[in-house]
Design a protein around this motif. Structure first.
Motif, short mmCIF file in Angstrom:
data_model
loop_
_atom_site.label_atom_id
_atom_site.label_comp_id
_atom_site.label_asym_id
_atom_site.label_seq_id
_atom_site.Cartn_x
_atom_site.Cartn_y
_atom_site.Cartn_z
N PHE A 97 -28.97 -37.09 43.51
CA PHE A 97 -28.41 -38.55 43.16
C PHE A 97 -27.45 -39.15 44.34
O PHE A 97 -26.68 -38.77 44.98
CB PHE A 97 -27.26 -38.08 41.96
N ILE A 98 -28.03 -40.44 44.41
CA ILE A 98 -27.59 -41.18 45.47
C ILE A 98 -26.80 -42.39 45.15
O ILE A 98 -27.53 -43.30 44.55
CB ILE A 98 -28.79 -41.53 46.73
N ALA A 99 -25.58 -42.52 45.30
CA ALA A 99 -24.71 -43.55 44.71
C ALA A 99 -24.47 -44.48 45.98
O ALA A 99 -24.06 -44.20 47.13
CB ALA A 99 -23.67 -43.31 44.31
N ILE A 100 -24.93 -45.73 45.83
CA ILE A 100 -24.71 -46.79 46.89
C ILE A 100 -23.78 -47.93 46.35
O ILE A 100 -24.16 -48.61 45.26
CB ILE A 100 -25.94 -47.36 47.59
N SER A 101 -22.70 -48.06 47.06
CA SER A 101 -21.82 -49.14 46.73
C SER A 101 -21.28 -49.71 47.92
O SER A 101 -20.34 -48.90 48.48
CB SER A 101 -21.02 -48.83 45.59
N TYR A 102 -21.49 -50.87 48.61
CA TYR A 102 -20.79 -51.19 49.80
C TYR A 102 -19.27 -51.05 49.92
O TYR A 102 -18.68 -50.51 50.57
CB TYR A 102 -21.22 -52.58 50.33
N SER A 103 -18.54 -51.95 48.72
CA SER A 103 -17.32 -51.90 48.51
C SER A 103 -16.70 -50.55 48.01
O SER A 103 -15.57 -50.13 48.45
CB SER A 103 -16.92 -52.92 47.49
N GLY A 104 -17.46 -49.74 47.17
CA GLY A 104 -16.84 -48.27 46.98
C GLY A 104 -16.24 -48.48 45.65
O GLY A 104 -15.84 -47.66 45.13
N ASN A 105 -16.39 -49.72 44.88
CA ASN A 105 -15.50 -50.15 43.82
C ASN A 105 -16.54 -50.65 42.72
O ASN A 105 -15.85 -51.08 41.59
CB ASN A 105 -14.37 -50.99 44.07
N THR A 106 -17.76 -50.57 42.88
CA THR A 106 -18.66 -51.14 41.76
C THR A 106 -18.51 -50.12 40.65
O THR A 106 -18.76 -48.90 40.70
CB THR A 106 -20.14 -51.22 42.35
N GLU A 107 -18.02 -50.83 39.30
CA GLU A 107 -17.61 -50.16 38.26
C GLU A 107 -18.92 -49.36 37.73
O GLU A 107 -18.75 -48.16 37.26
CB GLU A 107 -16.83 -50.91 37.25
N GLU A 108 -20.10 -50.08 37.51
CA GLU A 108 -21.33 -49.26 37.30
C GLU A 108 -21.79 -48.15 37.70
O GLU A 108 -21.98 -46.93 37.33
CB GLU A 108 -22.35 -50.25 37.00
N THR A 109 -21.47 -48.03 39.33
CA THR A 109 -21.96 -46.89 40.18
C THR A 109 -21.20 -46.00 39.98
O THR A 109 -21.38 -44.79 39.91
CB THR A 109 -22.03 -47.71 41.48
N ILE A 110 -19.78 -46.38 39.70
CA ILE A 110 -18.74 -45.29 39.70
C ILE A 110 -18.99 -44.38 38.20
O ILE A 110 -18.71 -43.21 38.21
CB ILE A 110 -17.11 -46.06 39.75
N SER A 111 -18.99 -45.10 37.26
CA SER A 111 -19.48 -44.57 36.22
C SER A 111 -20.58 -43.67 35.98
O SER A 111 -20.66 -42.56 35.59
CB SER A 111 -19.75 -45.64 34.92
N ALA A 112 -21.81 -44.30 36.43
CA ALA A 112 -23.09 -43.29 36.77
C ALA A 112 -22.82 -42.06 37.63
O ALA A 112 -23.23 -40.93 37.24
CB ALA A 112 -24.05 -44.28 37.20
N THR A 113 -21.85 -42.24 38.76
CA THR A 113 -21.72 -41.33 39.76
C THR A 113 -20.80 -40.05 38.88
O THR A 113 -21.18 -38.81 39.21
CB THR A 113 -20.87 -41.55 40.77
N THR A 114 -20.01 -40.47 38.22
CA THR A 114 -19.10 -39.60 37.39
C THR A 114 -19.97 -38.72 36.51
O THR A 114 -19.68 -37.64 36.21
CB THR A 114 -18.10 -40.26 36.68
N MET A 115 -20.72 -39.38 35.65
CA MET A 115 -21.67 -38.78 35.01
C MET A 115 -22.65 -37.73 35.71
O MET A 115 -23.08 -36.65 34.96
CB MET A 115 -22.53 -39.60 33.86
N ALA A 116 -23.56 -38.17 36.76
CA ALA A 116 -24.23 -37.31 37.51
C ALA A 116 -23.37 -36.02 38.01
O ALA A 116 -24.24 -35.09 37.83
CB ALA A 116 -24.73 -38.10 38.62
#
Length: 332
Positions: A97-116
């Protein structure tokens, strides 16, 4: 490809002094565009798990496009791009599972990463910092300070490097992208036609360039503040072709084919589609030897084209005010 095309190659439709209409903010953004070739010289990478059965790449907007490009280029294992708060139910310990967010604060990506993480996936995070960098998993930190859409090289390089895809072509990629930095006059010509006639870009991507078409579309959206549409051959011949022929205001669209192919049936489809619908397709042809080189060259063409279009519209290409307002209101 035939006489239906107007191929822009060192063709100047009208002379425009772009420097005359270049405010300071736009000069800063131009430097961000010119920085792309250097971004692909980065050696950032991560260690792949010993075993994994599939890849999920989570990201949104200018960060997420890196995942789409990689997905189209990589064929080693099943790869899915995840755009949203949720993750597929089948994500488990066999998933990279590779999470990409340039700012590191994208809420969708943070949510998905937490679930992963809860699902036991092998997690890699690519960001310049932010909340994402503090979540469990292997962190790849990239330089900050630019717009996410201007950090494509920083975000895509770790993927290409880690899977051994960039090293063989790195020097050629640098030269190809640099050639556009040195002479982008043909892209000024296309921008002039779009802006002067108030046209809507209709991007028609050939096989292998679907993600490139999406990148072009989103660059027109964010940089030039224009609606744009990205379609792809051969799929568009099963639906969109009807609208090409009979849609109202079809004269306001600017159809432009991107990519190339050795599949003669695809080339034949493009010619026949243009002939039957009466639409004249323009085209931007890629340079390079490998598909990766051609994709990155064409992407950079789209970066400049959307930038020049924004200048002609007298708009700040860096402005994303309404996106920031949206994020602010969502956070309350």
């Amino acid at each position: 490809m035939g006489n239906e095309y107007q191929i822009y190659k060192n063709l100047i439709l009208r002379e425009i002094d772009f420097n005359y209409i270049l405010p300071l903010c736009c000069m800063d953004f131009l430097e961000q565009i010119r920085n792309l070739k250097d971004q692909f010289r980065t050696g950032s990478k991560f260690t792949l798990p010993d075993e994994f059965k599939n890849v999920v790449i989570s990201g949104m907007g200018g960060s997420g496009i890196a995942g789409r490009i990689f997905q189209e280029l990589y064929h080693g294992k099943p790869t899915v791009v995840n755009e949203g708060y949720e993750i597929p139910e089948w994500v488990d310990a066999s998933t990279l599972f590779i999470a990409i967010s340039y700012s590191g604060n994208t809420e969708e990506t943070i949510s998905a990463t937490t679930m992963a993480h809860s699902a036991g996936a092998n997690i890699v995070k690519i960001s310049s910092g932010g909340k994402l960098s503090k979540l469990p998993g292997l962190q790849v930190t990239v330089p900050g300070g630019v717009q996410p859409r201007s950090a494509l090289g920083y975000l895509l390089s770790p993927l290409l490097n880690s899977f051994g895809m960039l090293s063989p072509v790195r020097d050629r990629v640098y030269r190809l992208i640099g050639s556009i930095d040195e002479d982008s006059s043909f892209l000024k010509s296309i921008a002039s036609e779009i802006a002067s006639n108030q046209l809507i870009p209709l991007i028609l991507a050939l096989p292998g360039f679907t993600s490139t078409g999406i990148r072009w579309k989103t660059q027109f959206n964010e940089n030039a503040k224009l609606m744009a549409f990205s379609l792809n051959f051969p799929e568009l011949d099963h639906n969109d072709i009807m609208a090409f022929e009979k849609s109202y205001m079809r004269e306001r669209f600017f159809p432009i084919v991107i990519g190339d192919t050795t599949n003669e049936q695809i080339n034949k489809r493009v010619r026949i589609t243009s002939k039957l619908t009466g639409l004249r397709f323009s085209a931007v042809r890629p340079r390079g030897e490998s598909l990766l080189e051609k994709v990155l060259y064409t992407i950079h063409c789209g970066d400049y084209l959307s930038y020049y279009t924004s200048l002609l519209r007298k708009l700040d290409p860096e402005d994303v005010g309404i996106i920031e307002k949206l994020k602010s209101e969502l956070a309350t």
